[in-house]
Each structure stands twice: as structure tokens, then as C-alpha cells.
Design an enzyme around this catalytic site. Structure first.
Site, PDB file in Angstrom:
ATOM      1  N   ASN A  86     -11.033  40.402  -5.734  1.00 55.53           N
ATOM      2  CA  ASN A  86     -11.380  41.111  -6.966  1.00 55.53           C
ATOM      3  C   ASN A  86     -11.134  42.618  -6.892  1.00 55.53           C
ATOM      4  O   ASN A  86     -10.629  43.223  -7.838  1.00 55.53           O
ATOM      5  CB  ASN A  86     -12.811  40.806  -7.384  1.00 55.53           C
ATOM      6  CG  ASN A  86     -13.825  41.155  -6.318  1.00 55.53           C
ATOM      7  OD1 ASN A  86     -13.523  41.196  -5.133  1.00 55.53           O
ATOM      8  ND2 ASN A  86     -15.052  41.411  -6.728  1.00 55.53           N
ATOM      9  N   GLU A 133     -21.490  39.951   2.470  1.00 49.59           N
ATOM     10  CA  GLU A 133     -21.656  40.511   1.131  1.00 49.59           C
ATOM     11  C   GLU A 133     -21.159  39.447   0.162  1.00 49.59           C
ATOM     12  O   GLU A 133     -19.957  39.258  -0.022  1.00 49.59           O
ATOM     13  CB  GLU A 133     -20.839  41.805   1.007  1.00 49.59           C
ATOM     14  CG  GLU A 133     -20.991  42.518  -0.318  1.00 49.59           C
ATOM     15  CD  GLU A 133     -20.006  43.654  -0.458  1.00 49.59           C
ATOM     16  OE1 GLU A 133     -19.569  43.891  -1.602  1.00 49.59           O
ATOM     17  OE2 GLU A 133     -19.655  44.289   0.557  1.00 49.59           O
ATOM     18  N   CYS A 180     -18.965  41.318  -8.100  1.00 53.17           N
ATOM     19  CA  CYS A 180     -20.131  40.613  -7.566  1.00 53.17           C
ATOM     20  C   CYS A 180     -21.424  41.135  -8.157  1.00 53.17           C
ATOM     21  O   CYS A 180     -22.358  40.373  -8.407  1.00 53.17           O
ATOM     22  CB  CYS A 180     -20.159  40.703  -6.041  1.00 53.17           C
ATOM     23  SG  CYS A 180     -20.163  42.386  -5.394  1.00 53.17           S
ATOM     24  N   GLU A 232     -23.791  46.889   3.901  1.00 56.58           N
ATOM     25  CA  GLU A 232     -22.596  47.698   4.115  1.00 56.58           C
ATOM     26  C   GLU A 232     -22.881  49.099   3.575  1.00 56.58           C
ATOM     27  O   GLU A 232     -23.701  49.277   2.685  1.00 56.58           O
ATOM     28  CB  GLU A 232     -21.388  47.113   3.369  1.00 56.58           C
ATOM     29  CG  GLU A 232     -20.946  45.738   3.834  1.00 56.58           C
ATOM     30  CD  GLU A 232     -19.925  45.788   4.954  1.00 56.58           C
ATOM     31  OE1 GLU A 232     -19.659  46.890   5.478  1.00 56.58           O
ATOM     32  OE2 GLU A 232     -19.379  44.712   5.293  1.00 56.58           O
TER      33      GLU A 232
END
Length: 485
Positions: free
Chosen positions: A160, A256, A290, A465
Site C-alpha cells: 500500500n 505492524e 492500515c 515502530e
């Protein structure tokens, strides 16, 4: 201009071989290849190398050899290399953006913007102090908490936002003293391979290795005995497999994963401003983010006005190929995701009382285009509400009581992000603290600073992250106790 970046032109008449993989400082053509599909046409326009097991073994061995020298460098030296990477990204932003549009589908200005944001992002990440410090010192002893690099990081990125996610993983690994072997999604490998071309003369051989390939390459990477950490961004289903395959060698992992982010709109919210913010999040990148807003809960007093405002904004979005300067939203990136979104829309049409207020159709012709869609009249059990759609389809639901909507927002296996929209920021903050998500915003959704750790709760992820906490997850904590008497 970096002449090592030879981006392919979008929609070529016949498939072309892409540039090779970066392994131990060299560009390697590969032995087998896989097609790369332009989602605006549904046809292959290029090919990318399909790495073999010996390619991965060579890359991991190179990273292992490079690690002692790289980790021994002063942090200012590592920062300087990352700044050179950022400068290089800015230099190649236009051709790299064109390549990103060709394989991912997003409008060209958004693709170029992703490259430029990636440059800013990696530069900012290299400013943090991640070394640790003194935990305690008294007359008897001093206790220091130090952070040491792990060694070789395996990075796996999705389709993405491939440039941003690849460069962030590279920067975090390098800045913390690690070396990295990076695998982009097989659906969008070209832009990441092109980054390898562009930075090959900037990074010391072996510190950054970039290989493209399919599922086998991912399995080889996550199970490789000489890889010390896996940083994975992708779906929940694949994240489960990554976690299981990394367990055999006790790799450190950061996952993630996906989200089903709720937005809660209180009765005192400004309808137009709130609709603008929600639509911006929900339909950005064709809904393929996301942490995009995936479901909206609106107080019943505002529900009719909010549904109308959202539908009006969705209907105004111009959909088309990313190469068209007038396009505001491109196609869904791949056929599998397109079919999932279309199946969810069929489910909406079969649900009594559900209303598609705008959109709801696939555009005729080639490519994977779906009109931005706003849906009303669903309940919480509907698949479109319960699942992560990862496409430009937004369900809007009504609520009456705050306690009830908090329960409904939390009634999901996901927990990436959430937002509260209200004229009373203090009240919004109080509600935000009750939401089971890794990141919660008041009167906006997304757009964290680089110092904010990124990650989710529940099935939306494991670890963080970015920010100091995320950077230190690329390192091993060490407690050093030194007697003073």
C-alpha cells in the site's frame, strides 16, 4: 540525477525486465522472474526478479559480514549515511514516484509525495537518542541501561505504501547499528528495488540488501538462522505465520498489522469539519491504509447530517488512473483485494435496511477501480463493519449513549487506531483513553509525528515502530552494573 535509477515508464506496450536486486553492494539480475501488474489496466507492464534461496543466503551472509564494522561506527557516521539516503530520495522523487504509480496505482502527485515524505521521515528518525543512560547511581554502584544492535534485520513490507515503509525500516535498522535484508511485496517490488539501485553507492556493501520474491522468500527470511529480527508490516493472517515461523530461532519480532479503526462523532462536533477529516482518512490511498478510518459511529442527533456530508464528499472524488493529473483516487492495488471489496458490497446489497448512499460500483473497463462508497443502515454484525475492508467503502452507524458506543468501538479483534470528534477536547480525551487501540486521536485521525511510536493492540500488532521505543526494538537492552566502592 542518480543515473543508477532507471524507472520503467507506466503502461509499457510489453513487459520489461526490472532492474535487479541489491546484494552485498552489487545489482544482481536474478535467474527467475515474476510479472508486475499495473492495477489501472490489470495487465503486466514489467517483470521483477524472483529471488532463489541461494540469493537470500548470499544477502544474509553479506549482512552478517558487514555488521561488525557498521555497528562499530559512531552514531554520527550512521546518521550521515541516512541523511545521504534522504537526499538521494529527494533527487529521484519524480522517476521513483512514476514507477510507484505504475505498480501501486496511486495518483502521481501522491506517489511523488510519498517519496518526499519518506525522505523527511528517515531524516527525522536519525535524530533520536537511542543509546540509553544511567538508571541509578548511589554510593555503592552505578546501573546503566544500554542498547546494543541485534545484528541482521529481516524487513518485509506491503503493497500500500511501499516506499515509505521500506525506507523507514532501512533507516531504523541502519541508525541502530544493524544491517538489513529487505523483501518488498511481490505486488509492488519495483519501487523498492529502484531504491536499492539509487542508494547502492551510498550504503556500505552488505548493510542494505533488497530482494524481491514471493511467499517462499518470506518463509526463508523468517526462518533463516542468521537473521536476528523480523520487522513485518502486512495483514493479520500473514502476521500469524511470521510470528510462528520466527519462533523456532527466537527472533525478535515487530508486527505492524491491520486495523478496523473506529471514529466516534459526538453530538457537539462540527458536521462539515468532521466530515472533511473523516473522509480524508477513510478514502486516502483508495482506503488502503492500515490506520484509515474503517467505521464511523455518529450520535443519532447528527446522523442524518453527517451521512449526507460524508456521501457528498465521497461523490466528489474523481477516480481514475494515477497518470491522469485530474485523478484524486486510483484503483485498488490488486485483483484479490478488489474481489474482497466487491464481495463486501454484494453483502451490503443483500442486507435488509442497508443503503448505499453513493458509489457502490466498480467502474467499467480495465483496471481495478471502485467508486468511493458510503453505506448507512448496517448493524455491528455486518461483515463490512466487522472486517477490515481495505478499500474505499465506509459504513456509518448511529449511537445514543457514550458508554454503549465505547463498548461497540472496542468490540473487535483489531486495535490499531481510533479517533473521537467533538468540540470539547477534554471530553474527547477522556473517551479516547477508554478505547482499546495503540493510537488514539481527538479531532483528527493519523498524522503522527516521527517521535510517536506506531503500533497496535490486540491482533493489530506486536511491538512498535518509530519513535525512541520503536527504534530501541531494533536493539537488545543490556543492564550494566559497576561497583563504585
Amino acid at each position: 540525477m542518480n543515473d543508477r535509477l532507471t524507472a520503467q515508464k507506466p503502461m509499457l506496450d510489453s513487459p520489461q525486465l526490472a532492474a535487479g536486486m541489491l546484494i552485498d553492494g552489487e545489482i544482481v539480475a536474478g535467474e527467475a522472474f515474476m510479472p508486475v501488474i499495473d492495477p489501472a489496466t490489470g495487465t503486466a507492464f514489467a517483470q521483477a526478479p524472483d529471488a532463489q534461496r541461494h540469493d537470500l543466503d548470499r544477502a544474509v551472509a553479506a549482512a552478517r559480514r558487514a555488521f561488525p564494522g557498521w555497528s562499530a561506527r559512531d552514531v554520527t557516521e550512521r546518521r550521515a549515511v541516512i541523511h545521504k539516503i534522504a537526499a538521494c530520495l529527494r533527487e529521484v522523487a519524480d522517476p521513483l514516484g512514476a514507477l510507484l504509480t505504475a505498480e501501486q496505482g496511486k495518483p502521481l502527485r501522491d506517489a511523488i509525495g510519498e517519496v518526499r515524505r519518506a525522505a523527511d521521515h528517515v531524516e527525522a528518525l536519525s535524530a533520536f537518542d537511542v543509546a540509553g543512560g544511567v538508571l541509578r547511581e548511589d554510593a555503592r554502584e552505578r546501573v546503566e541501561i544500554r542498547y546494543r544492535p541485534l545484528g541482521v534485520v529481516g524487513g518485509i513490507t506491503p503493497w500500500n505504501v511501499p516506499v515509505m515503509l521500506a525506507t523507514v525500516k532501512i533507516a531504523q535498522a541502519l541508525y541502530t547499528g544493524n544491517c538489513i535484508v529487505l523483501k518488498p511485496s511481490p505486488l509492488t517490488p519495483l519501487s523498492t528495488l529502484a531504491i536499492g539501485q539509487a542508494i547502492a553507492d551510498i550504503v556500505p556493501p552488505g548493510t542494505v540488501n533488497i530482494l524481491s520474491g514471493g511467499n517462499d522468500l518470506g518463509i526463508w527470511l523468517t526462518t533463516h538462522p542468521d537473521v536476528d529480527k523480523i520487522s513485518f508490516t502486512g495483514s493479520v493472517a500473514t502476521g500469524r505465520h511470521v510470528m510462528a515461523s520466527a519462533a523456532g530461532t527466537f527472533k525478535r519480532i515487530t508486527l505492524e498489522l491491520g486495523g478496523n479503526d473506529p471514529a466516534i462523532v459526538l453530538p457537539d462536533a462540527d458536521v462539515e469539519a468532521t466530515a472533511e477529516g473523516i473522509a480524508r482518512s477513510a478514502f486516502a490511498n483508495c482506503g488502503q491504509v492500515c490506520m484509515a478510518i474503517k467505521r464511523v459511529f455518529v450520535h443519532r442527533a447528527l446522523y442524518p447530517a453527517m451521512v449526507e456530508a460524508l456521501a457528498r464528499r465521497a461523490a466528489a472524488i474523481r477516480v481514475g488512473p494515477g497518470t491522469d493529473p485530474q485523478s484524486q483516487m486510483g484503483p485498488i492495488q490488486n485483483r484479490m483485494q478488489l474481489e474482497k471489496v466487491l464481495a463486501l458490497l454484494e453483502g451490503v446489497r443483500a442486507t435488509p435496511g442497508a443503503q448505499i448512499l453513493t458509489g457502490g460500483e466498480r467502474l467499467p473497463g480495465p483496471g481495478y477501480f471502485v467508486m468511493p462508497t458510503v453505506v448507512a443502515g448496517l448493524d455491528d454484525a455486518a461483515p463490512l463493519v466487522r472486517e477490515e475492508q481495505f478499500g474505499p467503502v465506509l459504513p456509518v452507524l448511529a449511537f445514543d449513549e457514550i458508554e454503549d458506543v465505547i463498548r461497540r468501538a472496542n468490540a473487535t479483534e483489531f486495535g490499531l487506531g481510533a479517533s473521537v470528534w467533538t468540540a470539547d477536547a477534554a471530553r474527547g480525551g477522556a473517551i479516547a483513553r477508554q478505547l482499546e487501540a495503540g493510537m488514539v486521536w481527538v479531532n483528527r485521525h493519523g498524522g503522527n509525528g516521527r517521535d510517536v511510536p506506531f503500533g497496535g493492540a490486540k491482533h493489530s500488532g506486536y511491538g512498535r515502530e518509530q519513535g525512541v521505543a520503536g527504534m530501541q526494538s531494533y536493539m537488545e537492552m543490556q543492564a550494566v552494573t559497576i561497583p563504585l566502592t
